[in-house]
Design a protein around this motif. Structure first.
Motif, PDB file in Angstrom:
ATOM      1  N   LYS A 185     -13.355 -89.756  81.581  1.00  0.00           N
ATOM      2  CA  LYS A 185     -14.758 -89.498  81.934  1.00  0.00           C
ATOM      3  C   LYS A 185     -15.683 -89.960  80.865  1.00  0.00           C
ATOM      4  O   LYS A 185     -15.207 -90.315  79.673  1.00  0.00           O
TER       5      LYS A 185
ATOM      6  N   CYS B 111     -15.979 -86.936  77.893  1.00  0.00           N
ATOM      7  CA  CYS B 111     -14.954 -85.977  77.720  1.00  0.00           C
ATOM      8  C   CYS B 111     -13.655 -86.662  78.150  1.00  0.00           C
ATOM      9  O   CYS B 111     -13.749 -87.893  78.457  1.00  0.00           O
TER      10      CYS B 111
ATOM     11  N   CYS C  37     -11.316 -85.763  80.008  1.00  0.00           N
ATOM     12  CA  CYS C  37     -10.956 -85.374  81.471  1.00  0.00           C
ATOM     13  C   CYS C  37     -10.531 -86.610  82.129  1.00  0.00           C
ATOM     14  O   CYS C  37     -11.146 -87.639  82.246  1.00  0.00           O
TER      15      CYS C  37
ATOM     16  N   THR D  91     -11.385 -80.691  84.713  1.00  0.00           N
ATOM     17  CA  THR D  91     -12.658 -80.506  83.986  1.00  0.00           C
ATOM     18  C   THR D  91     -12.429 -79.826  82.701  1.00  0.00           C
ATOM     19  O   THR D  91     -11.213 -79.315  82.295  1.00  0.00           O
ATOM     20  N   CYS D  92     -13.237 -79.770  81.963  1.00  0.00           N
ATOM     21  CA  CYS D  92     -13.372 -79.053  80.522  1.00  0.00           C
ATOM     22  C   CYS D  92     -14.664 -78.695  80.165  1.00  0.00           C
ATOM     23  O   CYS D  92     -15.728 -78.690  81.061  1.00  0.00           O
TER      24      CYS D  92
ATOM     25  N   CYS E 254     -17.516 -81.275  80.601  1.00  0.00           N
ATOM     26  CA  CYS E 254     -18.250 -81.673  81.834  1.00  0.00           C
ATOM     27  C   CYS E 254     -18.671 -80.599  82.740  1.00  0.00           C
ATOM     28  O   CYS E 254     -19.179 -80.869  83.771  1.00  0.00           O
TER      29      CYS E 254
HETATM   30 ZN    ZN Z   1     -14.112 -82.881  80.973  1.00  0.00          ZN
END
Ligand code: ZN
Ligand code: ADP
Ligand code: MG
Length: 477
Positions: free
Chosen positions: A20, A23, A25, A37-38, A41
């Motif tokens: 992304k 980030c 991901c 996801t993290c 995000c």
């Molecule tokens: Zn993320």
């Protein structure tokens, strides 16, 4: 009164990065909801974004390819609004200082090249996706897409017809795919378009009030939506009404556009510079490196195909839409195929056969040299152009060489005058009525006679000899 349309497109292209934009991901499509996801995000407090260099490279590459100015200084901004698929409450986007400004794209319309100006290209993050299913009084939110890097490519209002809009979108997709900065997959949403359209009386300089059509995801729909909307606007004006500035949604199942929100309901996004990201100042060395990495692009290739092979603009445009198709063409020509003949077979039979099976040219069972080989057999009179279709179909089915197919199936053209004459005589002997009508002036019957002889010779009679013999016989009978 006659009206003309004015159209400008805003195209969102998902950039082909592994991860992304802010980030680490994954951007992979179609995974389990919320598995990619993290904290960054999904917008947890206290996290910091880190810009993905590959995304910037994709945007710069695109800018260079479409003749934009690459900004020496650009930055991100926050576009504030509330929606469940936007956990941060703002979208990080470029606003007053985008990465690329200006530029143009060339399209071919009715065999003529037309330049469509570009306003800007900016980067932004995608939002998530609300899913309304299950039938209960609730919806789901999938944040896998949140933070996926997008470019928004904004055109000047230079487009005048729905067909031009579709051609523009196709060309843009071709460029992005050549550059490998976007896979161009419209079904998966990698390329989507908002179309702005207004109408004005022909001859009037000022633009009319524009309407924005949201989220169009196919070339066909872009044309359909614009056609409908242009008709609607003209009718409104002719009935004495006014066009309201608004956003409308195209329903592809009904072909109709419907009002979504008016200008009064438009958001105030309260843009301000993103404080967590530093401005971007790409170095001259990096820009040069990216410039050096650019390959020959569709427009340059099209121009070369016209000048080097003498192809019409239309053919050159069609053959350069995909890199692999262009290479296939050049291989067939360098194997001895005459350029226009190769082009005709590729755009006709070959495309039809590949489309029927949803195959790409990379998986084409016929090799470029094999098409060239078949064209040689037509040129030297071994097979007729008509029989060649049968030969080509068999080559496609079996992967065999043209010569082998011709031999196996006994498809060699009959150029023996006595044999053709015999077939002609037999047909004429059976058709006294048609001969009478032909002599009385019904010249269309020539086609009937040719067809009958072809039928009798299983399509193998040399067409030129057949025509000459028929004419001679009909005159003397
Ligand atoms: Zn993320
Ligand atoms: P907005 O302020 O609504 O974002 P912009 O001026 O930024 O409008 O333009 C957005 C898009 O609409 C651009 O692609 C532009 O070419 C196009 N556009 C602008 N004015 C018109 C008009 N009157 N008719 C059709 N398209 C237009
Ligand atoms: Mg704008």
């Amino acid at each position: 009164m006659k009206y003309e349309a004015v159209i400008g497109l805003e195209v969102h292209a998902q950039m082909a990065t592994e991860t992304k934009i802010f980030c680490g991901c994954s951007t992979k499509f179609g995974s389990e909801p919320n598995s990619q996801t993290c904290p960054v995000c999904i917008g947890m407090p206290g996290v910091l974004p880190v810009l993905n260099k590959k995304a910037v490279e994709c945007a710069i590459k695109t800018g260079l390819a479409v003749h934009s100015n690459i900004s020496a200084y650009s930055r991100f901004a926050r576009k504030n609004y509330f929606y469940p698929d936007l956990p941060k409450g703002y979208q990080v986007s470029q606003y007053e200082l985008p990465i690329c400004e200006g530029g143009h794209i060339e399209i071919v319309i009715d065999g003529e090249v037309k330049k469509i100006g570009l306003t800007r290209i900016h980067m932004e993050e995608d939002a998530g996706k609300n899913i309304h299913e299950g039938g209960g009084p609730y919806s789901f939110v999938d944040l896998n897409r949140t933070g996926v890097p997008l470019m928004e490519i904004v055109s000047e209002p230079d487009i005048r017809t729905p067909a031009e809009a579709a051609a523009y979108m196709k060309k843009l997709r071709a460029i992005l795919r050549y550059l490998e900065v976007c896979d161009g997959n419209m079904e998966q949403g990698s390329l989507r378009c908002d179309a702005n359209v207004s109408v004005r009386p022909v001859g009037q300089k000022e633009f009319g009030v524009k309407v924005e059509l949201k989220n169009i995801n196919s070339f066909r729909f872009v044309e359909k939506a614009l056609e409908y909307e242009i008709k609607r606007q003209i009718k409104t004006l002719e009935d004495g009404g006014k066009i309201a500035q608004e956003t409308r949604l195209f329903d592809s199942s009904t072909g109709v556009t419907q009002s979504m929100r008016s200008k009064e309901e438009a958001h105030d996004y309260r843009y301000f510079p993103e404080p967590d990201l530093v401005p971007m100042v790409p170095s001259a060395g990096w820009l040069e490196e990216i410039r050096q990495s650019l390959i020959e692009l569709p427009d340059a290739k099209r121009e070369r195909f016209v000048s080097e092979y003498g192809l019409p603009e239309y053919d050159a445009e069609m053959l350069t839409t995909e890199k692999a198709v262009a290479s296939w063409f050049e291989e067939a020509v360098s194997a001895g195929g005459q350029a226009k003949a190769v082009s005709n077979w590729m755009m006709g039979e070959l495309t039809r056969m590949l489309n029927d099976e949803n195959r790409s040219i990379e998986n084409c069972p016929v090799k470029p040299e094999q098409l060239a080989g078949m064209l040689k057999l037509i040129d030297n009179g071994t097979i007729s152009g008509k029989i060649a279709k049968t030969v080509f179909e068999e080559m496609y089915k079996t992967g065999k060489e043209a010569a082998a197919v011709v031999k196996e199936k006994g498809l060699v053209q009959i150029s023996d005058e006595a044999a053709i004459e015999k077939a002609v005589d037999e047909v004429l002997a059976k058709s006294p009525n048609e001969i009478e009508r032909f002599k009385a002036g019904d010249e269309k019957l020539m086609g009937f006679f040719v067809g009958q002889v072809m039928k009798a010779t299983k399509g193998k009679a040399n067409p030129q000899m057949l025509n000459e013999l028929l004419k001679k016989k009909l005159q003397s009978s």
